[in-house]
Design a protein around this motif. Sequence first.
Motif, PDB file in Angstrom:
ATOM      1  N   GLU A 282       0.836  -1.207   0.000  1.00  0.00           N
ATOM      2  CA  GLU A 282       0.000   0.000   0.000  1.00  0.00           C
ATOM      3  C   GLU A 282       0.871   1.256   0.000  1.00  0.00           C
ATOM      4  O   GLU A 282       0.633   2.197  -0.754  1.00  0.00           O
ATOM      5  CB  GLU A 282      -0.905  -0.016   1.244  1.00  0.00           C
ATOM      6  N   TRP A 283       1.894   1.284   0.841  1.00  0.00           N
ATOM      7  CA  TRP A 283       2.765   2.456   0.941  1.00  0.00           C
ATOM      8  C   TRP A 283       3.535   2.674  -0.353  1.00  0.00           C
ATOM      9  O   TRP A 283       3.699   3.803  -0.804  1.00  0.00           O
ATOM     10  CB  TRP A 283       3.730   2.324   2.113  1.00  0.00           C
TER      11      TRP A 283
ATOM     12  N   LYS B 295       1.145   4.182  -2.879  1.00  0.00           N
ATOM     13  CA  LYS B 295       0.820   5.578  -2.555  1.00  0.00           C
ATOM     14  C   LYS B 295       2.000   6.520  -2.803  1.00  0.00           C
ATOM     15  O   LYS B 295       1.801   7.681  -3.136  1.00  0.00           O
ATOM     16  CB  LYS B 295       0.408   5.702  -1.082  1.00  0.00           C
TER      17      LYS B 295
ATOM     18  N   SER C  48      -2.500   9.768   2.316  1.00  0.00           N
ATOM     19  CA  SER C  48      -1.957   9.359   1.017  1.00  0.00           C
ATOM     20  C   SER C  48      -0.492   9.758   0.851  1.00  0.00           C
ATOM     21  O   SER C  48       0.105   9.508  -0.185  1.00  0.00           O
ATOM     22  CB  SER C  48      -2.797   9.967  -0.113  1.00  0.00           C
TER      23      SER C  48
END
Length: 115
Positions: free
Chosen positions: A43-44, A47, A100
């Motif tokens: 996810e990181w 983003k 985000s």
Amino acid sequence: MLFIQYPKCTTCQKAKKWLDENNIEYTERHIKEENPCYEELKEWYEKSGLPLKKFFNTSGLLYKSMQLKDKLPEMSDEEQLRLLASDGMLVKRPLIVNGSTVLVGFKEAEWERLK
């Protein structure tokens, strides 16, 4: 805001001092005791907009002993993420996750946008 760091890391100490001096609230996480899992890292990475290589602690002893400089180009993103999730010492730090926004390493000019 999540501040992922290793207390003995001088760059992490500088980053923490900067956050405190700028009155920025954060939740601290010790990267060795609570290594980011595969899902978090994925996810990181998505983003951040950064190349996956930027998430590796390339100056770390583990990175060097595993000869990852030569191996990473041959590995898929999934293999690299699973490798990062296997040991917190492979992950570049400090790491800031705020909605985000994902910042890897400490560059004061980049961190200014956290204010």
